[in-house]
Design an enzyme around this catalytic site. Structure first.
Site, mmCIF file in Angstrom:
data_model
loop_
_atom_site.group_PDB
_atom_site.id
_atom_site.type_symbol
_atom_site.label_atom_id
_atom_site.label_comp_id
_atom_site.label_asym_id
_atom_site.label_seq_id
_atom_site.Cartn_x
_atom_site.Cartn_y
_atom_site.Cartn_z
ATOM 1 N N ASP A 128 0.808 -1.215 0.000
ATOM 2 C CA ASP A 128 0.000 0.000 0.000
ATOM 3 C C ASP A 128 0.847 1.274 0.000
ATOM 4 O O ASP A 128 0.376 2.347 0.367
ATOM 5 C CB ASP A 128 -0.947 0.005 1.212
ATOM 6 C CG ASP A 128 -0.177 -0.081 2.520
ATOM 7 O OD1 ASP A 128 1.044 -0.333 2.469
ATOM 8 O OD2 ASP A 128 -0.793 0.099 3.584
ATOM 9 N N HIS A 172 23.516 0.903 -18.473
ATOM 10 C CA HIS A 172 22.422 1.239 -17.556
ATOM 11 C C HIS A 172 22.659 0.664 -16.157
ATOM 12 O O HIS A 172 21.729 0.227 -15.491
ATOM 13 C CB HIS A 172 21.080 0.761 -18.119
ATOM 14 C CG HIS A 172 20.617 1.568 -19.281
ATOM 15 N ND1 HIS A 172 19.600 1.193 -20.117
ATOM 16 C CD2 HIS A 172 21.048 2.767 -19.759
ATOM 17 C CE1 HIS A 172 19.427 2.109 -21.057
ATOM 18 N NE2 HIS A 172 20.295 3.075 -20.860
ATOM 19 N N ASP A 201 26.768 9.081 -13.987
ATOM 20 C CA ASP A 201 25.758 9.737 -14.824
ATOM 21 C C ASP A 201 24.592 10.061 -13.904
ATOM 22 O O ASP A 201 23.847 9.170 -13.486
ATOM 23 C CB ASP A 201 25.334 8.776 -15.951
ATOM 24 C CG ASP A 201 24.367 9.421 -16.939
ATOM 25 O OD1 ASP A 201 23.749 10.444 -16.607
ATOM 26 O OD2 ASP A 201 24.229 8.862 -18.054
ATOM 27 N N ASP A 210 21.184 16.330 -17.025
ATOM 28 C CA ASP A 210 21.677 14.981 -17.339
ATOM 29 C C ASP A 210 23.178 15.101 -17.608
ATOM 30 O O ASP A 210 23.575 15.518 -18.688
ATOM 31 C CB ASP A 210 20.915 14.473 -18.574
ATOM 32 C CG ASP A 210 21.317 13.074 -18.986
ATOM 33 O OD1 ASP A 210 22.091 12.429 -18.264
ATOM 34 O OD2 ASP A 210 20.850 12.630 -20.055
ATOM 35 N N HIS A 237 26.028 3.669 -28.333
ATOM 36 C CA HIS A 237 24.842 4.536 -28.187
ATOM 37 C C HIS A 237 25.035 5.797 -29.016
ATOM 38 O O HIS A 237 26.091 6.010 -29.602
ATOM 39 C CB HIS A 237 24.569 4.851 -26.711
ATOM 40 C CG HIS A 237 25.672 5.569 -25.987
ATOM 41 N ND1 HIS A 237 25.904 6.917 -26.126
ATOM 42 C CD2 HIS A 237 26.607 5.130 -25.100
ATOM 43 C CE1 HIS A 237 26.917 7.274 -25.341
ATOM 44 N NE2 HIS A 237 27.372 6.202 -24.720
ATOM 45 N N HIS A 262 20.451 13.396 -26.984
ATOM 46 C CA HIS A 262 18.990 13.334 -27.074
ATOM 47 C C HIS A 262 18.450 14.682 -26.643
ATOM 48 O O HIS A 262 19.156 15.470 -26.009
ATOM 49 C CB HIS A 262 18.441 12.205 -26.181
ATOM 50 C CG HIS A 262 18.989 12.210 -24.780
ATOM 51 N ND1 HIS A 262 18.510 13.024 -23.788
ATOM 52 C CD2 HIS A 262 20.018 11.518 -24.216
ATOM 53 C CE1 HIS A 262 19.204 12.818 -22.670
ATOM 54 N NE2 HIS A 262 20.135 11.913 -22.899
ATOM 55 N N HIS A 275 14.860 12.008 -21.458
ATOM 56 C CA HIS A 275 14.876 11.767 -22.905
ATOM 57 C C HIS A 275 13.642 12.483 -23.419
ATOM 58 O O HIS A 275 12.544 11.920 -23.477
ATOM 59 C CB HIS A 275 14.840 10.271 -23.223
ATOM 60 C CG HIS A 275 16.082 9.563 -22.757
ATOM 61 N ND1 HIS A 275 16.172 8.209 -22.603
ATOM 62 C CD2 HIS A 275 17.306 10.042 -22.401
ATOM 63 C CE1 HIS A 275 17.392 7.887 -22.181
ATOM 64 N NE2 HIS A 275 18.082 8.988 -22.045
ATOM 65 N N GLU A 283 27.014 13.496 -25.391
ATOM 66 C CA GLU A 283 27.515 12.480 -24.466
ATOM 67 C C GLU A 283 28.207 11.298 -25.137
ATOM 68 O O GLU A 283 27.793 10.149 -24.996
ATOM 69 C CB GLU A 283 26.363 11.964 -23.609
ATOM 70 C CG GLU A 283 25.118 11.527 -24.375
ATOM 71 C CD GLU A 283 24.054 10.971 -23.428
ATOM 72 O OE1 GLU A 283 24.394 10.072 -22.646
ATOM 73 O OE2 GLU A 283 22.900 11.426 -23.486
ATOM 74 N N TYR A 290 33.763 2.412 -24.244
ATOM 75 C CA TYR A 290 33.597 1.402 -23.191
ATOM 76 C C TYR A 290 34.376 0.169 -23.620
ATOM 77 O O TYR A 290 33.986 -0.510 -24.572
ATOM 78 C CB TYR A 290 32.105 1.071 -23.018
ATOM 79 C CG TYR A 290 31.257 2.329 -22.916
ATOM 80 C CD1 TYR A 290 31.076 2.967 -21.696
ATOM 81 C CD2 TYR A 290 30.688 2.903 -24.063
ATOM 82 C CE1 TYR A 290 30.338 4.145 -21.607
ATOM 83 C CE2 TYR A 290 29.958 4.076 -23.981
ATOM 84 C CZ TYR A 290 29.789 4.685 -22.756
ATOM 85 O OH TYR A 290 29.066 5.852 -22.667
ATOM 86 N N ARG A 310 32.537 8.139 -20.263
ATOM 87 C CA ARG A 310 31.519 8.961 -20.943
ATOM 88 C C ARG A 310 31.623 10.362 -20.356
ATOM 89 O O ARG A 310 31.859 10.508 -19.152
ATOM 90 C CB ARG A 310 30.098 8.404 -20.756
ATOM 91 C CG ARG A 310 29.041 9.285 -21.414
ATOM 92 C CD ARG A 310 27.674 8.618 -21.584
ATOM 93 N NE ARG A 310 26.988 8.288 -20.349
ATOM 94 C CZ ARG A 310 26.892 7.068 -19.848
ATOM 95 N NH1 ARG A 310 27.430 6.045 -20.480
ATOM 96 N NH2 ARG A 310 26.257 6.856 -18.712
ATOM 97 N N GLU A 364 29.300 13.865 -20.475
ATOM 98 C CA GLU A 364 27.986 14.324 -20.927
ATOM 99 C C GLU A 364 27.680 15.711 -20.387
ATOM 100 O O GLU A 364 27.740 15.942 -19.182
ATOM 101 C CB GLU A 364 26.892 13.353 -20.443
ATOM 102 C CG GLU A 364 25.479 13.808 -20.802
ATOM 103 C CD GLU A 364 24.418 12.774 -20.451
ATOM 104 O OE1 GLU A 364 24.615 11.995 -19.502
ATOM 105 O OE2 GLU A 364 23.375 12.768 -21.142
HETATM 106 N N1 GLY Z 1 21.080 9.444 -18.190
HETATM 107 C C1 GLY Z 1 20.502 8.925 -19.348
HETATM 108 C C2 GLY Z 1 21.221 9.332 -20.545
HETATM 109 O O1 GLY Z 1 22.329 9.815 -20.464
HETATM 110 O O2 GLY Z 1 20.701 9.293 -21.618
HETATM 111 MN MN MN Z 2 23.093 10.734 -18.728
HETATM 112 MN MN MN Z 3 21.773 11.595 -21.597
#
Ligand code: GLY
Ligand code: MN
Ligand code: MN
Length: 434
Positions: free
Chosen positions: A36, A239, A256, A267, A346, A350, A357, A380, A384, A402, A404
């Protein structure tokens, strides 16, 4: 955000819809976490964009040209007993006085009142396919009207997705939205700096994550998405959100994490050495990613098409992989064959806004769309080098990098919102020593 801004958005949307149409949009449902207990409530971004109303169990109706008022909100009634437990509700008076609704009705009366607002309209705009229950209700209301067609009642005969109009609006940020996003990025940048300062071997990933939570909450914000705090091999898991491992001397740490403030996201990713000093191999990979990121930021300018920053980044990453001996061949050929994909799988960015996103089409008529002032993107790139990629010298293993940043496309060139957290190697090492 001031009420005037929400009103302007509704009017712009209604002008595009025209007087033959009506829009119906539901608030996000509450989500159960366990038994609940609910997750903290987060309003649906489209609904919030048009209303600024943060309560669940609400439906927005926009009826362009309706004489008694065009903006109608169905929402929860005041309920002193429930408010003891859950806190105050706006009720119908609040919907009108604080949120600018022309008319407000209890959500429990929606079946009786809403069908009358659809009558005589040709099109119904809605968020079709997102909330199956809402879709069913909408079809039910239209069917109620159809059943009365012999009495001369005219029911809408077209359902149209609202997203096409609304998401195009959301793609272009207003001055007020940009101010909000600058703040969200500044808070996240502060947390990233704190993480760099606190990091040392022997801590656990979640202890670094705690710095983000503390800084975000300290500013009234929250995580825009589950943060990734990955040391060593975990930095190569795109992820990764377990954030449970011990941080080891000699590893990199990839973080991240972005702050959401009043529903607007930042982000940001930074990668730095757990012990404060980049090794030779880490430095070599990092410099490639940084050069790719800087080239992609330069390409994030009005008039370029959406994919140009990605293309710039890929070219520099591939050149770097060749220089390191991790790829072999001619640059154009390697790009063409996507030979870089084991190391870079990737895209370079975005849209960013109410959703991390964010919404908005990336192509128009089958072609990458042009970048225009007011759009906000992430930049970004990464590399890797997981330890299971074949034919890689082990000295590169488990280096995941990475970088970003959040970037506004403006008339004066790219505006980087996340400048306040270092990314040059010397600057990172200096901050970690401080
Ligand atoms: N944190 C999600 C991305 O970088 O797209
Ligand atoms: Mn990110
Ligand atoms: Mn991102």
């Amino acid at each position: 955000m001031i009420q005037e801004e929400y009103r302007r958005r509704r009017e712009e949307l209604m002008a595009m819809m025209g007087e033959q149409a009506v829009a119906v949009l539901a608030a996000a449902p509450e989500q159960i976490r366990n038994r609940d207990v609910h997750y903290p409530y987060r309003q649906d971004s489209d609904f919030f964009y048009l209303t600024g109303f943060a309560e669940p169990e609400a439906v927005l109706v926009l009826v362009p040209g309706r004489a008694q008022g065009e903006y109608i909100l169905f929402n929860r009634e005041r309920d002193p007993d429930r408010e003891v437990w859950d806190g105050p509700r706006a009720g119908q008076d609040g919907a009108c006085d604080q949120f600018g609704a022309d008319d407000a009705f209890p959500i429990d009366d929606i079946d009786d009142i809403l069908p009358g607002m659809l009558e005589g309209r040709q099109k119904v705009y809605g968020s079709l396919g997102q909330h199956p229950e809402m879709d069913q209700m909408l079809f039910g209301w239209v069917n109620q009207l159809r059943a009365r067609s012999r009495l001369g009642v005219r029911a809408p005969d077209e359902f149209v997705s609202l997203e096409h109009l609304l998401h195009e609006m959301r793609l272009f940020k207003s001055a007020a939205e940009l101010a909000q996003m600058r703040e969200a990025a500044a808070v996240a940048a502060k947390a990233h700096r704190r993480a760099m300062q606190r990091c040392r071997p022997g801590l656990f990933e979640y202890q670094i994550e705690a710095e983000f939570h503390a800084v975000f909450r300290d500013h009234g914000g929250e995580h825009a998405y589950p943060p990734i705090v990955g040391g060593g091999r975990n930095g190569c898991i795109l992820h990764y959100i377990d954030n449970r491992a011990e941080l080891r001397d000699g590893d990199l740490l990839l973080i991240d994490a972005g702050c959401e403030l009043d529903c607007y996201a930042s982000d940001i990713t930074r990668t730095f050495p757990v012990n404060g000093r980049f090794s030779g191999e880490q430095r070599a990979v990092y410099e490639i990613v940084l050069a790719a990121q800087q080239a992609a930021i330069v390409a994030t300018r009005a008039g370029n098409h959406w994919n140009e920053p990605h293309e710039q980044a890929v070219r520099l990453l591939v050149q770097g992989l060749v220089d390191l001996g991790l790829l072999d061949g001619d640059i154009d050929g390697l790009i063409e064959q996507e030979a870089y994909r084991p190391f870079y799988m990737h895209r370079t960015g975005h849209w960013l806004g109410l959703d991390v996103h964010d919404v908005g089409d990336y192509k128009v008529d089958g072609h990458w769309r042009e970048l225009e002032p007011g759009m906000v993107v992430t930049v970004e790139p990464g590399l890797y080098i997981a330890d299971n990629i074949p034919d890689v010298d082990p000295r590169w293993h488990n280096i995941g990098v990475r970088i970003e940043d959040d970037v506004v496309v403006s008339r004066d060139g790219p505006e980087v919102l996340s400048l306040d957290v270092p990314k040059a190697i010397d600057d990172i090492e200096a901050l970690m020593r401080s």
